[in-house]
Design a protein around this motif. Structure first.
Motif, PDB file in Angstrom:
ATOM      1  N   LEU A 182      -1.047  -5.027  -7.671  1.00  0.00           N
ATOM      2  CA  LEU A 182      -1.265  -3.592  -7.876  1.00  0.00           C
ATOM      3  C   LEU A 182      -0.002  -2.800  -7.556  1.00  0.00           C
ATOM      4  CD1 LEU A 182      -3.263  -1.382  -8.649  1.00  0.00           C
ATOM      5  CD2 LEU A 182      -4.006  -1.298  -6.256  1.00  0.00           C
ATOM      6  N   ALA A 183       0.703  -3.198  -6.510  1.00  0.00           N
ATOM      7  CA  ALA A 183       1.958  -2.522  -6.158  1.00  0.00           C
ATOM      8  C   ALA A 183       3.005  -2.699  -7.253  1.00  0.00           C
ATOM      9  CB  ALA A 183       2.478  -3.073  -4.828  1.00  0.00           C
ATOM     10  N   ILE A 184       3.096  -3.931  -7.784  1.00  0.00           N
ATOM     11  CA  ILE A 184       4.062  -4.207  -8.853  1.00  0.00           C
ATOM     12  C   ILE A 184       3.720  -3.400 -10.107  1.00  0.00           C
ATOM     13  CG2 ILE A 184       4.939  -5.990 -10.417  1.00  0.00           C
ATOM     14  CD1 ILE A 184       4.525  -8.001  -8.103  1.00  0.00           C
ATOM     15  N   PHE A 185       2.433  -3.415 -10.480  1.00  0.00           N
ATOM     16  CA  PHE A 185       2.005  -2.696 -11.682  1.00  0.00           C
ATOM     17  C   PHE A 185       2.254  -1.194 -11.527  1.00  0.00           C
ATOM     18  CE2 PHE A 185      -1.444  -5.997 -13.015  1.00  0.00           C
ATOM     19  CZ  PHE A 185      -0.440  -6.942 -13.167  1.00  0.00           C
ATOM     20  N   THR A 186       1.948  -0.676 -10.329  1.00  0.00           N
ATOM     21  CA  THR A 186       2.114   0.762 -10.078  1.00  0.00           C
ATOM     22  C   THR A 186       3.594   1.142 -10.092  1.00  0.00           C
ATOM     23  OG1 THR A 186       0.120   0.733  -8.717  1.00  0.00           O
ATOM     24  CG2 THR A 186       1.545   2.656  -8.509  1.00  0.00           C
ATOM     25  N   TYR A 187       4.421   0.335  -9.467  1.00  0.00           N
ATOM     26  CA  TYR A 187       5.858   0.617  -9.379  1.00  0.00           C
ATOM     27  C   TYR A 187       6.486   0.621 -10.773  1.00  0.00           C
ATOM     28  CZ  TYR A 187      10.754   0.277  -8.034  1.00  0.00           C
ATOM     29  OH  TYR A 187      12.102   0.492  -7.898  1.00  0.00           O
ATOM     30  N   ASN A 188       6.023  -0.277 -11.644  1.00  0.00           N
ATOM     31  CA  ASN A 188       6.579  -0.374 -12.991  1.00  0.00           C
ATOM     32  C   ASN A 188       5.869   0.533 -13.996  1.00  0.00           C
ATOM     33  OD1 ASN A 188       8.710  -2.398 -12.703  1.00  0.00           O
ATOM     34  ND2 ASN A 188       7.055  -3.801 -12.192  1.00  0.00           N
ATOM     35  N   VAL A 205      -7.514  -5.065 -16.256  1.00  0.00           N
ATOM     36  CA  VAL A 205      -7.589  -6.517 -16.075  1.00  0.00           C
ATOM     37  C   VAL A 205      -7.553  -6.876 -14.596  1.00  0.00           C
ATOM     38  CG1 VAL A 205      -6.379  -8.703 -16.460  1.00  0.00           C
ATOM     39  CG2 VAL A 205      -6.610  -7.047 -18.328  1.00  0.00           C
ATOM     40  N   LEU A 206      -6.664  -6.233 -13.857  1.00  0.00           N
ATOM     41  CA  LEU A 206      -6.544  -6.494 -12.422  1.00  0.00           C
ATOM     42  C   LEU A 206      -7.832  -6.130 -11.691  1.00  0.00           C
ATOM     43  CD1 LEU A 206      -4.689  -7.397 -10.126  1.00  0.00           C
ATOM     44  CD2 LEU A 206      -3.893  -5.039  -9.925  1.00  0.00           C
ATOM     45  N   LEU A 254       0.836  -1.202   0.000  1.00  0.00           N
ATOM     46  CA  LEU A 254       0.000   0.000   0.000  1.00  0.00           C
ATOM     47  C   LEU A 254       0.872   1.253   0.000  1.00  0.00           C
ATOM     48  CD1 LEU A 254      -2.976   0.886   0.065  1.00  0.00           C
ATOM     49  CD2 LEU A 254      -2.831   0.896   2.559  1.00  0.00           C
ATOM     50  N   LEU A 255       1.976   1.222   0.736  1.00  0.00           N
ATOM     51  CA  LEU A 255       2.900   2.350   0.797  1.00  0.00           C
ATOM     52  C   LEU A 255       3.531   2.609  -0.572  1.00  0.00           C
ATOM     53  CD1 LEU A 255       4.081   4.346   2.848  1.00  0.00           C
ATOM     54  CD2 LEU A 255       5.986   2.755   3.176  1.00  0.00           C
ATOM     55  N   VAL A 256       3.907   1.545  -1.263  1.00  0.00           N
ATOM     56  CA  VAL A 256       4.481   1.668  -2.613  1.00  0.00           C
ATOM     57  C   VAL A 256       3.469   2.309  -3.558  1.00  0.00           C
ATOM     58  CG1 VAL A 256       5.273   0.361  -4.630  1.00  0.00           C
ATOM     59  CG2 VAL A 256       6.085  -0.249  -2.335  1.00  0.00           C
ATOM     60  N   ILE A 257       2.224   1.864  -3.466  1.00  0.00           N
ATOM     61  CA  ILE A 257       1.173   2.395  -4.347  1.00  0.00           C
ATOM     62  C   ILE A 257       0.935   3.875  -4.079  1.00  0.00           C
ATOM     63  CG2 ILE A 257      -1.278   2.241  -4.944  1.00  0.00           C
ATOM     64  CD1 ILE A 257      -1.027  -0.789  -4.172  1.00  0.00           C
ATOM     65  N   ILE A 258       0.801   4.222  -2.819  1.00  0.00           N
ATOM     66  CA  ILE A 258       0.520   5.623  -2.448  1.00  0.00           C
ATOM     67  C   ILE A 258       1.659   6.547  -2.889  1.00  0.00           C
ATOM     68  CG2 ILE A 258       0.103   7.203  -0.537  1.00  0.00           C
ATOM     69  CD1 ILE A 258      -2.239   5.369  -1.154  1.00  0.00           C
ATOM     70  N   LEU A 259       2.895   6.121  -2.652  1.00  0.00           N
ATOM     71  CA  LEU A 259       4.057   6.946  -3.019  1.00  0.00           C
ATOM     72  C   LEU A 259       4.108   7.186  -4.522  1.00  0.00           C
ATOM     73  CD1 LEU A 259       6.838   5.477  -0.690  1.00  0.00           C
ATOM     74  CD2 LEU A 259       5.768   7.734  -0.539  1.00  0.00           C
ATOM     75  N   ALA A 319      -7.328 -10.795  -1.682  1.00  0.00           N
ATOM     76  CA  ALA A 319      -6.911  -9.458  -1.249  1.00  0.00           C
ATOM     77  C   ALA A 319      -5.388  -9.316  -1.286  1.00  0.00           C
ATOM     78  CB  ALA A 319      -7.439  -9.182   0.164  1.00  0.00           C
ATOM     79  N   LEU A 320      -4.680 -10.354  -0.845  1.00  0.00           N
ATOM     80  CA  LEU A 320      -3.219 -10.310  -0.837  1.00  0.00           C
ATOM     81  C   LEU A 320      -2.670 -10.247  -2.262  1.00  0.00           C
ATOM     82  CD1 LEU A 320      -0.592 -10.435   0.795  1.00  0.00           C
ATOM     83  CD2 LEU A 320      -0.700 -12.934   0.608  1.00  0.00           C
ATOM     84  N   LEU A 321      -3.197 -11.120  -3.140  1.00  0.00           N
ATOM     85  CA  LEU A 321      -2.743 -11.128  -4.528  1.00  0.00           C
ATOM     86  C   LEU A 321      -3.044  -9.794  -5.205  1.00  0.00           C
ATOM     87  CD1 LEU A 321      -1.573 -12.766  -6.911  1.00  0.00           C
ATOM     88  CD2 LEU A 321      -3.909 -13.500  -7.427  1.00  0.00           C
ATOM     89  N   HIS A 322      -4.217  -9.246  -4.907  1.00  0.00           N
ATOM     90  CA  HIS A 322      -4.641  -7.991  -5.535  1.00  0.00           C
ATOM     91  C   HIS A 322      -3.689  -6.845  -5.163  1.00  0.00           C
ATOM     92  CE1 HIS A 322      -8.436  -5.579  -6.864  1.00  0.00           C
ATOM     93  NE2 HIS A 322      -7.334  -5.055  -7.349  1.00  0.00           N
TER      94      HIS A 322
END
Length: 314
Positions: free
Chosen positions: A94-100, A109-110, A15-20, A87-90
């Motif tokens: 989402l963090a991976i997709f957002t970071y990249n 799709v997600l 969640l922190l990765v996504i927000i940042l 929830a964990l997979l989601h």
């Protein structure tokens, strides 16, 4: 709870990765930035993930007064682990997709991935909660329900129904009291009055009245009334001629409600081919059901025919 404690740090880091990445203009090695469409779908994914998390907490009874039970018969524990995995997979993806800084397509799709399993869970929850009582207000889908509020509502409705009923007068004899209840449609009382007339217990013996009350109780769905009417046809009691077909009709109704004596007699009917086509397997099935309820006659018949039935099944 230990599993939740273990997964919480993972979710927090994601969640922190996504927000940042969502609220800053950081770029990747490819000098790509998140566009407004990507940010919109990230927010929608976060909302979906928040609901998955909330749904899991409710299933675990984590929200006071709010309950969810499922109607599939698999147990709520399966859904807890399914939702936690979703929830964990989601949040990880989402963090991976957002970071990249991936293209909008991946976020769409997600977003769509958990929709189908969530729909199935909601349908199962609606079926499960139909028996437990829907939430009294503010919930048309019947997914969440307030058990305490629903219980209080049912008690109020029951009290209102009881208040509408005429107050039962006092009677000089127990027979008169049962007769009053029987005349007002109570199956147990109708069966009792039938038995009194059949045996002449507290009243002059009368076969026609016995059958009348047995039949009323049987037609009202009371298992002992069905059993007694079936026995009268089976043995030719209370002025009735022996009629195995009619006996089986009523005994089956009582047996299907779990009446052990009716199950025993159904076993006898199938064993001897009375009112039904002779069938050892059906006889064994009904006798075993009665025997499990400690019916001595069924247990004795099973012991006597065990070897015969074993040989016939080979």
């Amino acid at each position: 709870m230990g599993l939740v404690a273990l997964l919480s740090p993972v979710c927090f880091i994601c969640l922190l990765v996504i927000i940042l990445n969502l609220f800053t203009n950081t770029t990747t090695n490819n000098n790509l930035k998140l566009g407004w469409k990507q940010r919109l779908w990230i927010v929608l994914n976060l909302l979906m993930w928040a609901y998955e998390l909330f749904f899991t907490i409710v299933i675990c009874d984590g929200v006071e007064g709010l309950n969810v039970h499922f109607g599939s018969g698999l147990g709520d524990l399966l859904y807890v682990f399914t939702l936690m995995g979703m929830a964990l997979l989601h949040i990880v993806l989402l963090a991976i997709f957002t970071y990249n800084h991936l293209h909008t397509f991946f976020f769409v799709v997600l977003m769509c991935m958990p929709v189908f399993p969530l729909m199935l869970m909601h349908l199962n929850a609606a079926r499960g909660n139909e028996e437990n009582g829907y939430m009294i207000s503010g919930n048309h889908a019947g997914l969440y329900y307030n058990s305490q509020a629903q219980y209080e509502q049912r008690m109020r409705e029951r009290e209102a129904e009881e208040a509408k009923k005429p107050k039962k007068p006092e009677f000089a004899t127990q027979f008169e009291s049962y007769l009053y209840d029987a005349e007002h449609g109570e199956g147990k009382a109708q069966n009792h009055i039938g038995r009194c007339y059949a045996l002449g217990d507290g009243v002059e013996q009368n076969d026609s009245l016995a059958i009348k009350w047995y039949r009323l109780a049987a037609e009202g769905g009371y298992d002992m009334g069905q059993r007694n009417l079936g026995v009268c046809y089976y043995k030719g009691l209370c002025g009735l001629d022996v009629d195995y077909t009619e006996a089986v009709k009523w005994l089956r109704k009582a047996a299907e409600q779990g009446n052990d004596d009716a199950q025993y007699l159904m076993g006898c009917c199938y064993k001897d081919g009375k009112g039904v086509e002779q069938n050892d397997e059906e006889a064994f099935r009904w006798l075993r059901l009665a025997a499990r309820q400690e019916h001595e006659g069924a247990q004795k018949l099973l012991r006597e025919n065990k070897q015969v039935w074993q040989l016939s099944n080979k």
